[in-house]
Design a protein around this motif. Sequence first.
Motif, PDB file in Angstrom:
ATOM      1  N   HIS A  41       0.812  -1.214   0.000  1.00 19.58           N
ATOM      2  CA  HIS A  41       0.000   0.000   0.000  1.00 19.58           C
ATOM      3  C   HIS A  41       0.847   1.267   0.000  1.00 19.58           C
ATOM      4  O   HIS A  41       0.418   2.330   0.430  1.00 19.58           O
ATOM      5  CB  HIS A  41      -1.009  -0.044   1.161  1.00 19.58           C
ATOM      6  CG  HIS A  41      -1.884  -1.256   1.047  1.00 19.58           C
ATOM      7  ND1 HIS A  41      -2.982  -1.313   0.226  1.00 19.58           N
ATOM      8  CD2 HIS A  41      -1.740  -2.496   1.585  1.00 19.58           C
ATOM      9  CE1 HIS A  41      -3.511  -2.527   0.265  1.00 19.58           C
ATOM     10  NE2 HIS A  41      -2.778  -3.265   1.080  1.00 19.58           N
ATOM     11  N   CYS A  59      -7.989  -1.016   0.125  1.00 20.72           N
ATOM     12  CA  CYS A  59      -7.734  -0.487   1.462  1.00 20.72           C
ATOM     13  C   CYS A  59      -8.415   0.857   1.674  1.00 20.72           C
ATOM     14  O   CYS A  59      -8.445   1.379   2.788  1.00 20.72           O
ATOM     15  CB  CYS A  59      -6.228  -0.351   1.702  1.00 20.72           C
ATOM     16  SG  CYS A  59      -5.485   1.034   0.835  1.00 20.72           S
ATOM     17  N   CYS A  97      -2.153   2.721  -4.646  1.00 24.57           N
ATOM     18  CA  CYS A  97      -1.324   1.727  -3.958  1.00 24.57           C
ATOM     19  C   CYS A  97      -0.641   0.797  -4.966  1.00 24.57           C
ATOM     20  O   CYS A  97      -1.221   0.464  -6.013  1.00 24.57           O
ATOM     21  CB  CYS A  97      -2.166   0.864  -3.032  1.00 24.57           C
ATOM     22  SG  CYS A  97      -2.918   1.761  -1.681  1.00 24.57           S
TER      23      CYS A  97
HETATM   24 ZN   LIG Z   1      -4.060   0.101  -0.663  1.00 27.09          ZN
END
Ligand SMILES: [Zn+2]
Length: 403
Positions: free
Chosen positions: A248, A261, A266
């Motif tokens: 990430h 996320c 990311c």
């Molecule tokens: Zn992420």
Amino acid sequence: MTDITNPNDGHINALGSSVTSDLFQILRDGRPRTRTELSAMTGLARSTVALRIDALMRLGLVGPVGDAVSTGGRPSSQFAITASGRVVLAVDVGASHVRIAISDLTGRIQAEMGAPIQVAEGPEAVLGWVETAARELLEKLGRDPGDLLAIGIGLPGPVEHSTGRPINPPIMPGWDRFDVPGRFRDIFDAPVLVDNDVNIMALGEREHAWPDVDHLVFVKVATGIGSGVISGGYLQRGAQGTAGDIGHVYVARGADVPCQCGNRGCLEALASGPALGRALREVSLEAVTSQDVVELVKRGNIDAIQAVRQAGRDIGEVLTTCVSLINPSVIVIGGSLAQAGEHLIAGVREVVYTRSMPLATEHLQITQSKAGPDAAVLGASMLAIHHALSPENIEAMVVGASI
Ligand SMILES: [Zn+2]
């Protein structure tokens, strides 16, 4: 074999009770030695060495290995670690598979078993299978559950190493804060070590292919992207156990790409197997998983090859920062997308070698995983063995056995 998960060496306490583990740590290299040699190496009286060797023999950790002729002409027994005296259980839990192995104390696999179980079925479905399969394997080897010295488990999500509990694992519904060691506490009388899958893959890859390398980064590229960092000879987990979590990290090329996320840009949203599948579907190719992408690359599809190479460049961009921070001598690329072979590695090399300082890359090797699908189960064995044979644990076993 050195302990690479625990940087603390044994210490001699007021009663001098660590002498048994000191003897054992000498014998861990596998070389047979006589009591006289051990006495000379440790400075202990020969009678003390004899008592300590007896204690280690009762635990099944050390045994006689034939006779050497002593200077007085009388036969004098040599002793060495008994690799098969006790065993460990290694467990590799993946997103859609579980694999277990029973290994001897050098990490050599004696028997193994696997099943296509989804981790999303929950802890009881997965760990219940592990319990049944472990009993079957032990029985097949003619082993008693009491022969198990430790259990090492790798899970596909973040793990709080001190408690062995997964913490908010995204692809593991029902597992949040589940007491994994507790599940086995009343079943097997052995300590349970739990870590995330990428950390154990780093341990397994090092054991299998790079035993003398002290600075290694293992990158798993599959449904997600993560890394396991070995620095100064020790696995680095960081303060909370999330060290190496590079999936990430922001990559400029993906500024508009949403990630599961909640953030945008990311690395995982750009370069993971499903991300490449999504990009390839936009040019009307049929690809969903890493395996689909690898298949297209193997068939020579130019769009898939270019996408994989670009994924390598994106991963390389993040790894350039890692190279600056920790100066590894080996970067290993593993996980299912690594089976796309040189195309992925070439992209990583292109960026890392161009963007890093010359001294950092002068001896840096960037290479495909040699342990391949075995990395996780090998690493879970090593996690268990390093704990079980640590000075602290040997001492605790000797004290426990003498009560
Ligand atoms: Zn992420």
